[in-house]
Motif scaffolding. Structure first.
Motif, PDB file in Angstrom:
ATOM      1  N   VAL A  83       0.842  -1.203   0.000  1.00 12.43           N
ATOM      2  CA  VAL A  83       0.000   0.000   0.000  1.00 12.43           C
ATOM      3  C   VAL A  83       0.874   1.250   0.000  1.00 12.43           C
ATOM      4  CG1 VAL A  83      -1.707   1.314   1.311  1.00 12.43           C
ATOM      5  CG2 VAL A  83      -1.951  -1.160   1.101  1.00 12.43           C
ATOM      6  N   VAL A  84       1.967   1.229   0.762  1.00 14.11           N
ATOM      7  CA  VAL A  84       2.899   2.363   0.759  1.00 14.11           C
ATOM      8  C   VAL A  84       3.478   2.565  -0.636  1.00 14.11           C
ATOM      9  CG1 VAL A  84       5.124   3.187   1.617  1.00 14.11           C
ATOM     10  CG2 VAL A  84       3.475   2.188   3.199  1.00 14.11           C
ATOM     11  N   GLN A  85       3.864   1.488  -1.282  1.00 13.92           N
ATOM     12  CA  GLN A  85       4.435   1.574  -2.624  1.00 13.92           C
ATOM     13  C   GLN A  85       3.436   2.180  -3.606  1.00 13.92           C
ATOM     14  OE1 GLN A  85       5.975  -2.180  -3.986  1.00 13.92           O
ATOM     15  NE2 GLN A  85       6.437  -1.444  -6.034  1.00 13.92           N
ATOM     16  N   ALA A  89       3.538   5.924  -5.593  1.00 16.73           N
ATOM     17  CA  ALA A  89       3.361   6.069  -7.042  1.00 16.73           C
ATOM     18  C   ALA A  89       2.248   7.060  -7.354  1.00 16.73           C
ATOM     19  CB  ALA A  89       3.054   4.707  -7.666  1.00 16.73           C
ATOM     20  N   ASP A  90       1.153   6.971  -6.619  1.00 19.63           N
ATOM     21  CA  ASP A  90       0.051   7.917  -6.819  1.00 19.63           C
ATOM     22  C   ASP A  90       0.485   9.344  -6.483  1.00 19.63           C
ATOM     23  OD1 ASP A  90      -1.538   5.792  -7.527  1.00 19.63           O
ATOM     24  OD2 ASP A  90      -2.502   5.594  -5.571  1.00 19.63           O
ATOM     25  N   GLU A  91       1.308   9.475  -5.466  1.00 21.53           N
ATOM     26  CA  GLU A  91       1.799  10.798  -5.086  1.00 21.53           C
ATOM     27  C   GLU A  91       2.682  11.385  -6.183  1.00 21.53           C
ATOM     28  OE1 GLU A  91       4.611  12.865  -1.633  1.00 21.53           O
ATOM     29  OE2 GLU A  91       3.699  10.892  -1.268  1.00 21.53           O
ATOM     30  N   ALA A  92       3.542  10.551  -6.765  1.00 17.81           N
ATOM     31  CA  ALA A  92       4.409  11.019  -7.856  1.00 17.81           C
ATOM     32  C   ALA A  92       3.581  11.436  -9.068  1.00 17.81           C
ATOM     33  CB  ALA A  92       5.396   9.922  -8.247  1.00 17.81           C
ATOM     34  N   THR A  93       2.539  10.680  -9.376  1.00 11.95           N
ATOM     35  CA  THR A  93       1.658  11.035 -10.495  1.00 11.95           C
ATOM     36  C   THR A  93       0.946  12.355 -10.215  1.00 11.95           C
ATOM     37  OG1 THR A  93       1.316   8.703 -11.040  1.00 11.95           O
ATOM     38  CG2 THR A  93      -0.299  10.273 -11.875  1.00 11.95           C
ATOM     39  N   ALA A  94       0.462  12.507  -9.008  1.00  6.75           N
ATOM     40  CA  ALA A  94      -0.239  13.743  -8.646  1.00  6.75           C
ATOM     41  C   ALA A  94       0.694  14.944  -8.720  1.00  6.75           C
ATOM     42  CB  ALA A  94      -0.833  13.618  -7.242  1.00  6.75           C
ATOM     43  N   LEU A  95       1.962  14.766  -8.333  1.00  4.16           N
ATOM     44  CA  LEU A  95       2.921  15.866  -8.412  1.00  4.16           C
ATOM     45  C   LEU A  95       3.195  16.231  -9.865  1.00  4.16           C
ATOM     46  CD1 LEU A  95       4.869  17.812  -7.052  1.00  4.16           C
ATOM     47  CD2 LEU A  95       6.589  15.981  -7.042  1.00  4.16           C
ATOM     48  N   ALA A  96       3.330  15.226 -10.713  1.00  4.88           N
ATOM     49  CA  ALA A  96       3.558  15.499 -12.133  1.00  4.88           C
ATOM     50  C   ALA A  96       2.375  16.252 -12.742  1.00  4.88           C
ATOM     51  CB  ALA A  96       3.805  14.188 -12.887  1.00  4.88           C
ATOM     52  N   ASN A  97       1.168  15.860 -12.399  1.00  6.04           N
ATOM     53  CA  ASN A  97      -0.020  16.556 -12.911  1.00  6.04           C
ATOM     54  C   ASN A  97      -0.066  17.998 -12.407  1.00  6.04           C
ATOM     55  OD1 ASN A  97      -0.898  14.284 -14.297  1.00  6.04           O
ATOM     56  ND2 ASN A  97      -2.166  13.553 -12.600  1.00  6.04           N
ATOM     57  N   TYR A 178      -2.774  16.418  -5.012  1.00  3.01           N
ATOM     58  CA  TYR A 178      -1.424  16.108  -4.549  1.00  3.01           C
ATOM     59  C   TYR A 178      -1.365  16.071  -3.017  1.00  3.01           C
ATOM     60  CZ  TYR A 178       3.565  16.692  -3.668  1.00  3.01           C
ATOM     61  OH  TYR A 178       4.848  16.538  -3.207  1.00  3.01           O
ATOM     62  N   ASP A 179      -2.021  17.038  -2.369  1.00  5.82           N
ATOM     63  CA  ASP A 179      -2.055  17.046  -0.907  1.00  5.82           C
ATOM     64  C   ASP A 179      -2.734  15.786  -0.373  1.00  5.82           C
ATOM     65  OD1 ASP A 179      -0.763  19.477  -0.844  1.00  5.82           O
ATOM     66  OD2 ASP A 179      -2.596  20.663  -0.616  1.00  5.82           O
ATOM     67  N   ALA A 180      -3.827  15.388  -1.038  1.00  2.00           N
ATOM     68  CA  ALA A 180      -4.517  14.166  -0.612  1.00  2.00           C
ATOM     69  C   ALA A 180      -3.629  12.942  -0.801  1.00  2.00           C
ATOM     70  CB  ALA A 180      -5.818  13.995  -1.396  1.00  2.00           C
ATOM     71  N   SER A 181      -2.862  12.913  -1.878  1.00  2.30           N
ATOM     72  CA  SER A 181      -1.968  11.774  -2.117  1.00  2.30           C
ATOM     73  C   SER A 181      -0.847  11.728  -1.075  1.00  2.30           C
ATOM     74  CB  SER A 181      -1.396  11.830  -3.532  1.00  2.30           C
ATOM     75  OG  SER A 181      -0.502  12.935  -3.679  1.00  2.30           O
ATOM     76  N   THR A 185      -0.133   8.680   1.492  1.00  4.04           N
ATOM     77  CA  THR A 185       1.183   8.069   1.687  1.00  4.04           C
ATOM     78  C   THR A 185       1.560   8.055   3.168  1.00  4.04           C
ATOM     79  OG1 THR A 185       1.917   8.787  -0.504  1.00  4.04           O
ATOM     80  CG2 THR A 185       3.631   8.226   1.095  1.00  4.04           C
ATOM     81  N   ALA A 186       1.311   9.172   3.846  1.00  2.00           N
ATOM     82  CA  ALA A 186       1.629   9.247   5.278  1.00  2.00           C
ATOM     83  C   ALA A 186       0.811   8.226   6.063  1.00  2.00           C
ATOM     84  CB  ALA A 186       1.359  10.657   5.799  1.00  2.00           C
TER      85      ALA A 186
END
Length: 327
Positions: A83-85, A89-97, A178-181, A185-186
């Motif tokens: 789940v962390v992994q 990945a979702d966080e990185a995608t959200a940052l790119a967007n 991005y904040d939600a992602s 992650t946290a």
């Protein structure tokens, strides 16, 4: 009544004897307090997992001493690591967007700037052409063409501003995503850490039934810790005795783990209320009043500090105790 001596009949002797016994009991009851309805107590921490999962390890033994932070139980961490992994990945995608949306805002701002400059240029040309047309140097057709171009430029400016507002709003949406992602992650990292159930305090592990392979549920206690602090005696005293005590008053006690010695303690606190019914949630303490054949007087819990006794003795939680004092 020969010889001036009064003879007391048998019934009167019985009555006088009973009165004497009652009087003696009242005096003793007034000046002395004693109860065997007392026990040794410490704070007990019920340890519950904050996540659900299969147990892979229980590295502590029953009745083992543990320190704060020591591992008590391990829940399979692999599902939580996955789940962390995924969350990373979702966080990185959200940052790119988000970065792409910010770039689109910059493009939209440049478009607005260009459109505004074009309008300003055409407005200046229109003003010059109006003067030249009045003087006959420019035809009306050319003036009309400039006016049409200016109207088109104004429309392009409005469209560019609409695109800028949309791009700005998209940045807000992407930033929230991005904040939600990051929060996801946290939380995933937190759950992964909580797969290792650590002791919150110093203490002794109580009896437990959990074993490797068991599936444990979030919030359900799996074992208890008898802490190494806040040892005390809890004595249940009848109301008339409890009401006469004051915090700091000297009390003498015995405990079953050291039965042949009397120790000195002090009153820590006196319970001001109890529940008359055994009901949940239990906010006030409940002390049963009935036995198999008699109803007892209402009793109130009194906590007693054990003083110097704790320096040379290891008490046992739940052990029997007796207390007495002189008022």
């Amino acid at each position: 009544m020969p010889g001036g001596i009064y003879h007391i009949s048998g019934p009167i002797k019985v009555i006088l004897g009973a009165c004497a016994l009652i009087g003696a009991y009242m005096i003793i009851d007034y000046f002395f307090t004693y109860t065997a309805d007392a026990y040794v107590s410490a704070d007990v921490v019920l340890v519950s997992p904050e996540i659900s999962g299969f147990v892979t390890e229980v590295p502590v033994d029953r009745n083992q001493k543990v320190g704060a932070g020591e591992l008590l139980m391990q829940i399979d961490p692999e599902p939580f690591a996955l789940v962390v992994q995924q969350a990373r990945a979702d966080e990185a995608t959200a940052l790119a967007n988000l970065r792409r949306s910010e770039a689109e805002v910059q493009v939209a701002e440049a478009s607005v700037t260009a459109a505004v400059a074009k309008v300003a240029n055409l407005s200046a040309q229109q003003q010059r052409f109006e003067e030249l047309t009045d003087n006959g140097f420019v035809t009306q057709q050319r003036l009309d063409n400039i006016t049409l171009s200016l109207e088109e430029a104004n429309a392009e400016t409005d469209s560019a501003r609409d695109m800028l507002r949309a791009a700005t709003h998209q940045v807000e949406v992407m930033r929230s995503t991005y904040d939600a992602s990051k929060s996801a992650t946290a939380l995933a990292q937190y759950n992964l850490r909580k797969s290792s159930l650590l002791s919150p305090v110093d203490g002794v592990v109580s009896e437990y039934s959990v074993n490797p392979g068991n599936y444990v549920l979030e919030g359900v206690p799996q074992l208890g810790l008898i802490t190494n602090s806040n040892w005390r005696i809890v004595a249940n005293l009848i109301e008339r005795h409890a009401a006469r005590l004051t915090p700091g008053q000297t009390v003498y006690f015995q405990v079953s783990s050291d039965p042949y010695r009397i120790h000195k303690g002090t009153v820590r606190s006196i319970g001001r209320g109890v529940s008359r019914m055994d009901e949940m949630p239990r906010v006030l303490p409940f002390i049963p009043l009935t036995t198999d054949w008699i109803r007892l007087s209402q009793r109130f819990p009194v906590e007693i500090d054990m003083g110097e006794f704790l320096k040379g003795h290891k008490p046992m939680h739940g052990g029997d105790a007796r207390i007495f004092l002189v008022h």
